[in-house]
Design a protein around this motif. Structure first.
Motif, short mmCIF file in Angstrom:
data_model
loop_
_atom_site.label_atom_id
_atom_site.label_comp_id
_atom_site.label_asym_id
_atom_site.label_seq_id
_atom_site.Cartn_x
_atom_site.Cartn_y
_atom_site.Cartn_z
N ALA A 1 0.84 -1.20 0.00
CA ALA A 1 0.00 0.00 0.00
C ALA A 1 0.87 1.25 0.00
N ASP B 1 -6.73 -3.85 -5.97
CA ASP B 1 -5.63 -3.05 -5.45
C ASP B 1 -5.66 -1.71 -6.18
N SER C 1 -3.96 1.04 -1.45
CA SER C 1 -4.50 -0.14 -0.78
C SER C 1 -4.24 -1.38 -1.62
N THR C 2 -3.95 -2.47 -0.95
CA THR C 2 -3.79 -3.76 -1.63
C THR C 2 -4.89 -4.72 -1.17
N ALA C 3 -6.12 -4.22 -1.22
CA ALA C 3 -7.25 -4.97 -0.69
C ALA C 3 -7.42 -6.33 -1.37
N TYR D 1 -3.49 8.06 -1.53
CA TYR D 1 -4.13 6.86 -1.00
C TYR D 1 -3.57 5.63 -1.70
N GLY E 1 -3.18 5.00 3.81
CA GLY E 1 -3.48 3.73 3.16
C GLY E 1 -4.04 2.81 4.23
N THR E 2 -4.01 1.52 3.98
CA THR E 2 -4.53 0.57 4.95
C THR E 2 -3.70 0.61 6.23
N ASP F 1 -4.41 -8.63 -0.47
CA ASP F 1 -4.46 -9.04 0.93
C ASP F 1 -5.34 -10.26 1.12
N GLY G 1 -11.23 -0.36 -1.72
CA GLY G 1 -11.78 -0.30 -0.37
C GLY G 1 -12.34 1.05 0.00
#
Length: 381
Positions: A24, A210, A107-109, A105, A53-54, A112, A332
């Protein structure tokens, strides 16, 4: 905005979709570098920073980026955080506290999930007041589904009208080479997808991808010398409503009904003046309720309005022109992507999906379960 005019002078995305080789933080840094370059500035020009980020606090991200800001924003109200931060940054710039602000921002939603990384209970909304609802299965998707059903009961909204939001999103995504899902779909395809929470099938629900993005805001004095055309923040407002479902007074009205009129009034324009919209689309119903509360149609008429094809490329209100969270990218918290796409549309940079002659954009993000709304009116001068 008070005192000095403020513009978005840089906007960029990081790699999006499936990005298993980046963290992230790396996505935040990538989008930040691209947005700063888009503005024709350097990191040494930046004196304000906001974003996360996360589970990444902004001071940690700021250090990673090599910044030394005198203004920092750590606002976290869910998906609308970046519109709220942009409003805060614009006010700080307008007041003369800072000259240039970077918001980012990452995120590696999606990755993950593949890595079996799970967020904490607090991060998924089971702490605080939510602890009294979570044991009864009141998941986020279930709450949205219940609100959608309430709208259907009160106003006769149909499942096919909700499905049109997803159909329109995929029409736009088909013209976006970077969209995660580029195939066109029909209402029948939406209905045939796996049921998740009645009336929502999987196609009524946003993607999990992501991705990352960043924008750079600057004072008028700085903006005139930037590399890209400045897109001006003409109006911005936010509003908060509830956290727990029991405290939502009316399931068919969101806080967009408060933030929207305030942003339009500040900009001195009305919904009929808007050329293009970027609206948070965590679920199809999110968009339907938003177009009503922002005043693009009357309360209860969102189904008919959307059912007419208004959101499509050929429609009267081109919306989510990159494909939105339903078809393009949703790591996310999608608010950042709304601003980036709005800026690109107003600059005329969107190629086959470009809305011809677009000069005014409405950006609206929503956080939580219709908990927080932030509305921005952006335009070319």
């Amino acid at each position: 905005m008070p005192d000095r005019r403020v513009a978005i002078v840089g906007a960029a995305l990081a790699d999006c979709g499936r990005v298993p080789d980046k963290t992230a933080m790396a996505l935040m840094a990538q989008s930040a570098r691209r947005a700063i370059a888009d503005a024709g500035l350097t990191k040494h020009d930046i004196d304000g920073f906001g974003g996360h980020g996360t589970l990444l606090p902004p001071v940690e991200v700021s250090e990673y980026l090599g910044l030394r800001p005198v203004w920092v924003d750590a606002t976290n109200v869910g998906g609308s955080s970046w519109e709220a931060m942009a409003r805060h940054a614009a006010n700080a710039i307008a007041a003369g506290d800072i000259e240039v602000a970077l918001l980012t921002y990452g995120s590696t939603a999606r990755s993950d999930v593949k890595r079996r990384v799970r967020p904490s209970a607090a991060a998924v909304g089971t702490g605080g007041a939510m602890q009294y609802e979570a044991p009864y299965g009141a998941t986020l998707i279930a709450k949205y589904a219940m609100a959608a059903r309430r709208h259907m009961i009160e106003f006769g909204t149909t499942v096919d009208q909700l499905a049109e939001v997803a159909v329109a999103a995929h029409e736009w995504a088909a013209m976006n080479e970077n969209a995660f899902e580029r195939e066109r779909i029909t209402a029948a395809d939406v209905a045939a997808a796996p049921m998740l929470a009645d009336p929502f099938t999987a196609k009524h629900v946003c993607l999990r991808t992501d991705g990352g993005g960043a924008v750079v805001l600057a004072s008028e004095q700085v903006a005139k010398d930037c590399a890209s055309e400045p897109i001006w923040i003409l109006g911005a407002a936010e509003a908060a409503s509830h956290v727990s479902m029991s405290e939502w007074a009316d399931f068919t009205t969101s806080p967009a009904a408060v933030s929207g009129p305030r942003a339009f009034a500040q900009a001195g324009v009305s919904p009929t003046d808007i050329d293009v919209c970027q609206l948070y689309d965590s679920f199809t119903f999110t968009v339907l309720l938003t177009v009503e509360d922002l005043g693009f149609c009357a309360k209860g008429e969102g189904g008919l309005f959307i059912g007419s094809g208004a959101l499509r490329p050929s429609g009267s209100l081109p919306t989510n022109t990159d494909g939105g969270g339903l078809a393009s990218c949703h790591p996310g918290m999608r608010g950042m992507f709304l601003m980036v796409e709005a800026v690109r549309q107003l600059r005329g940079e969107c190629g086959p999906r470009q809305v011809e002659g677009a000069r005014l954009a409405c950006v609206h993000a929503m956080g939580g379960f219709f908990t927080h709304s932030a509305t921005m009116i952006l335009g070319r001068l």
